[in-house]
Scaffold this active site. Structure first.
Site: not given
Length: 141
Positions: A15-17
């Site tokens: 996942t990203d931020t």
């Protein structure tokens, strides 16, 4: 048409931020689906390379339809496009496992390359694999 399904769980590192799966991970999932389909058909990718054939990606694409998040179960549905003659093309549909919603669709095209790096036509054993896929029922997952 035959397709193979592979189940994966989204890990935190995917996942990203913003909490969504980072887009490049879909291409990793495509590779997982493709590798597991080869294995299911009795021809692990390692054996293809041992026969002196490599399948580098020559083109790829993905349409992102819905977001995927940490801990979602994804199902990677992989099928072989039998209409392609000068290499191989795989089509992918990614679903969220719990709901079976389609979250992405994509493809990868692969050249057939020998040990010297020369592009070659798919050898007999790969053409045979394609024909075996065509003979399988659509639900032979």
């Amino acid at each position: 048409m035959f397709s193979h399904r592979t189940v994966c769980r989204v890990i935190y590192a995917d996942t990203d931020t913003m909490g969504f799966v980072y887009h490049a991970n879909y291409f990793r999932w495509f590779e997982i689906g493709r590798s597991e389909m080869f294995r299911f058909l009795g021809l692990p990718y390692r054996e293809i390379e041992a026969k002196g054939i490599f399948l580098p990606v020559s083109d790829l694409g993905c349409k992102f339809l819905l977001p995927v998040r940490y801990d979602d179960q994804v199902i990677i549905e992989t099928s072989l496009d039998h209409a392609v003659r000068g290499g191989m093309k795989f089509d992918y549909t990614v679903h969220i496992g719990e709901s079976d919603l389609t979250v992405a669709k994509g493809y990868t095209r692969h050249a057939c390359v020998n040990k010297e790096g020369k592009v070659v036509r798919p050898p007999f054993f790969l053409r045979e694999l394609i024909n075996r896929c065509l003979a399988l029922p659509g639900d032979a997952i």
